[in-house]
Design a protein around this motif. Structure first.
Motif, PDB file in Angstrom:
ATOM      1  N   THR A 102      32.184  41.963  39.124  1.00  0.00           N
ATOM      2  CA  THR A 102      31.835  41.584  40.497  1.00  0.00           C
ATOM      3  C   THR A 102      30.358  41.827  40.742  1.00  0.00           C
TER       4      THR A 102
ATOM      5  N   GLN B  96      33.802  36.612  37.194  1.00  0.00           N
ATOM      6  CA  GLN B  96      34.689  37.774  37.230  1.00  0.00           C
ATOM      7  C   GLN B  96      35.893  37.609  36.305  1.00  0.00           C
TER       8      GLN B  96
ATOM      9  N   TYR C 236      39.709  41.578  37.098  1.00  0.00           N
ATOM     10  CA  TYR C 236      39.770  41.174  38.507  1.00  0.00           C
ATOM     11  C   TYR C 236      41.130  40.577  38.836  1.00  0.00           C
TER      12      TYR C 236
END
Length: 800
Positions: free
Chosen positions: A3, A314, A778
């Motif tokens: 991120t 991500q 993620y």
């Protein structure tokens, strides 16, 4: 972590783009300095005993692999005009810069005894120009009846006539050698064209130059072909010239960086390093495919371009990092071979593949953030009916036909293991050349007419000075030459023994019956004549004996019989030598380019097996680091090791030998094929979290999403490596064919066998550590707060 990386890249996209372009300009400037390699590859480490023997030989006697030879076969050779043209051709070649000596039947010398001065006078047999046929017949009779030249310059039984030139070491190991060989070819082709003859060429200078030029031209050809093929396939997938141009541009930048690194590190273009630019194109494109696929899939889901780019980084970043790391590790393991050519190849490949990942990670989100939103035409590939139908069938097979999958796998493995037992190890000096290659055909011609060309040197050190010219030692050397010359793979030796016989013949006024060693009574007179002479035999004697007269060399030429047979021949040679020259009183060695080659090839094969084992261990460690599950790593290795077994079996059944170029396939293919496994397992883990630990649903969902990219990238890799099958070099051809086979088998294994194993073993391998990895992935269902990104506000302004 990803991120933060996504935020950094998207917030500083302008700086990153400018930075990449500046580095590319710098690398492009450096790339102009990259050079071709015109030297033999150092396959042996400098501490190896065979390498030390060869180095010592060259220090004492000079370089032995610097002779270029060319010959014609003509039963009407002794025609007046033809002979005069042959003499003129030789004189013209001898005048070229870099040619230090020339020998042919018309450029031979004879010895005449000058009793007044007590020395031999050296006279050329043939003049610059012959006036009539009678003079020609007389001179030809003299030259052809000197045993010293028989088998060296002429083969009377087959009417073959040889010309040999010695190239200086300075020209031999420099680009000037290309121009020299080109001039020699122009001169000889003028002669053969005029008299309608075929000239056969060989010798290390010629072979190296022709190979180097072929390598250079093939490198350019493969770069263009790989760019063209990948561009066509990308367009068929994405239906967008903009995406194709951008992806090809990214890979083009990577190639410039790779060549720039080669120039900076002083790595020259060899047969291996010439494959790096097209390899980078083929290996780098899958990065683009995975990233663009994920970007399009995310954009279709929610319609927010910046959010799609952020999620792309991500979700794909971690798997792409590991997949590129494993691919790079497959090449990096060549560093342990201690072979300079492989170390350079592995190092440059590792650096270049790492740079490909970084360039893709930076440029794809940065540049796509400025490009228009993807339209329905560009995202249509996500709904490709044919690919989706294929994936649906794969899902059906995995869910309902797992027993059949396992039966087929077991049969293939058993057949593969049997095929592996049929594999053979061998290697030839011209192994990389096809049977139809002119170099290989001409080498066969010289082996048939002059008992081979590859230098093999036997040295005898008597451990005391002034021992070589003792008659008893000359007789032993003559006995050794006689015994070794009976070997059908060896020529007769060129040594001081032949010089002594020639001198003895001259001492007795050229009578052929006296071409033998002098008696004990005449030896001192004859040797005094030789040492008082200038040039000719005296110079030759000095080139075969060291300055202290304690060490002598016998120069043989050996046929290209392969490393397996050469290994047995070396053992037999030492037995014969040590029978005549006991090792307690002499130091003997068998060396030369032929020995260095077969020793280096053996060393290379042994170390490439080690590098393959290391690649498997490293890649398994990387996956364990990512997934934190030993059992999952073992399952992940299965669909990537079985294709290696299948490829090895094909080599066994098809009679493709184990050699450096074929062993190379396994490390390269393993490092690439495991990428699909990593992407699939990374997606599978994400789906586990999204489906509340439903293994069956996760297997199917992961297969449906990654299956498309796996098929796309595998097609690109298959066609990309397939272009190497167009190479004129056998090693490059083998790399292309066998790697394509391995990657195709790996694609099927990852699409069918891997999901089947996950379903069959279920919770016994999908444990808590796999659920809680070291690197957090993620969560796909969790929304992203794009308002925190300054770039999102810019995007909204741009679209208003």
């Amino acid at each position: 972590m990803w991120t933060k990386i996504a935020g950094i890249i998207l917030r500083n996209r302008v700086a990153f783009i400018i930075g990449v372009l500046l580095v590319t300009l710098f690398m492009g400037f450096q790339a102009r300095n990259v050079q071709m390699s015109y030297e033999n590859a150092d396959l042996l480490p400098k501490t190896d005993s065979a390498y030390l023997d060869y180095t010592r030989f060259r220090e004492n006697f000079g370089q032995e692999g610097n002779v270029m030879v060319f010959a014609i076969q003509d039963s009407n050779f002794y025609e007046l005009e033809k002979i005069n043209d042959w003499i003129a051709m030789g004189d013209s070649i001898k005048a070229q810069q870099g040619v230090t000596a020339l020998m042919s039947i018309t450029h031979t010398f004879n010895l005449h005894k000058n009793t007044n001065l007590r020395k031999f006078e050296v006279f050329p047999i043939f003049p610059k120009r012959i006036q009539n046929k009678a003079e020609l017949d007389s001179l030809a009779f003299i030259a052809e009846n000197l045993p010293f030249y028989d088998g060296l310059l002429i083969n009377k039984n087959k009417h073959t006539y040889n010309m040999m030139i010695t190239v200086s070491a300075e020209v031999m190991n420099s680009p000037a050698r290309v121009e020299l060989v080109r001039k020699v070819l122009d001169i000889t082709r003028h002669f053969t064209g005029k008299h309608d003859l075929k000239m056969h060429y060989s010798g290390m200078p010629y072979i190296r130059v022709i190979n180097a030029e072929n390598i250079k031209s093939e490198m350019y050809m493969f770069i263009l072909l790989s760019l063209l093929i990948t561009a066509v396939i990308l367009y068929l997938f994405f239906r967008s010239f903009r995406i194709v141009g951008f992806c090809v541009g990214i890979i083009g930048i990577s190639v410039i960086w790779a060549i720039g690194f080669m120039a900076i590190l002083g790595t020259k273009i060899t047969l291996l390093t010439a494959m790096l630019p097209p390899l980078l194109i083929v290996i780098g494109i899958p990065n683009c495919v995975y990233m663009v696929n994920k970007y399009h899939a995310e954009y279709v889901r929610h319609g927010n371009k910046i959010k799609a780019l952020q999620r792309m980084i991500q979700k794909v970043g971690n798997a792409s990092l590991l997949s590129n790391l494993t691919t790079a590790a497959g090449f990096a393991t060549f560093v342990i071979t201690s072979s300079r050519i492989l170390v350079e190849f592995g190092l440059i490949a590792f650096i270049s593949i790492t740079c490909v990942f970084l360039i893709c990670l930076i440029l794809i989100p940065s540049v796509f953030s400025y490009l228009p939103r993807p339209d329905t035409k560009q995202t249509k590939h996500l709904y490709n009916p044919f690919i989706n139908e294929v994936i649906d069938k794969l899902v059906f097979i995995v869910m309902n036909r797992r027993n059949i999958i396992y039966y087929i796998t077991i049969v293939l493995v058993i057949a593969g293991i049997y095929g592996i037992t049929r594999m053979k190890t061998t290697g030839y000096m011209v192994d990389d050349l096809k049977e139809t290659d002119p170099i290989r055909q001409d080498l066969a011609f010289f082996e048939s007419n002059f008992d081979g060309l590859m230098p093999l040197e036997v040295t005898i050190d008597f451990l005391k000075p002034n021992q070589v010219f003792k008659l008893s030692n000359l007789e032993k050397l003559d006995q050794l030459n006689t015994e070794l010359s009976q070997d059908p793979d060896l020529s007769k030796a060129l040594s001081v023994v032949e010089a002594a016989k020639f001198a003895n013949q001259a001492y007795y006024n050229g009578k052929a019956s006296y071409y033998k060693l002098p008696s004990n009574m005449t030896k001192n007179f004859i040797m005094k004549y030789v040492m008082e002479s200038t040039g000719g035999m005296n110079d030759m004697a000095k080139s075969f004996v060291d300055s202290t007269m304690r060490e002598v060399r016998l120069s043989f030429r050996v046929k290209d019989i392969g490393t397996k047979k050469m290994e047995a021949k070396e053992d037999s040679l030492y037995k014969i030598i040590e029978k005549i020259f006991p090792p307690d009183k002499h130091h003997t060695s068998v060396t030369g380019s032929s020995v260095i080659f077969f020793k280096g090839n053996q060393y290379l094969i042994k170390n490439l097996f080690s590098s393959l084992a290391l690649a498997i261990v490293l890649i398994a460690s990387f996956m364990a680091w990512m997934f934190r599950s030993k059992r999952m790593v073992l399952i992940a290795l299965v669909p990537n090791i079985i294709p290696q077994i299948i490829t090895a079996a094909i080599m066994g059944y098809a009679g493709i030998p184990i050699k450096a170029s074929t062993i190379l396939v396994f490390s390269v293919a393993f490092g690439i094929s495991v990428d699909n496994t990593i992407h699939y397992l990374a997606k599978y883990r994400q789906e586990l979290q999204a489906t509340n630990w439903s293994i069956r649903s996760s297997v199917v969902l992961a297969l449906k999403e990654t299956g498309q990219s796996m098929i796309y990238t595998s097609i690109i890799l298959l066609f990309g490596f397939g272009i190497f099958c167009l190479s004129s070099f056998g090693g490059t051809f083998a790399l292309g064919l066998l790697t394509s086979i391995t990657l195709f088998a790996a694609m099927l294994a990852n699409l069918i066998l891997l999901p089947s194993l996950l379903l069959t073993l279920e919770k016994s391998i999908t444990n808590k550590t796999f659920r809680e990895p070291l690197l957090q992935i993620y969560n796909e269902e969790e929304d992203i707060d794009t308002t925190k990104l300054h770039i999102e506000h810019e995007e909204e302004k741009l679209t208003q």
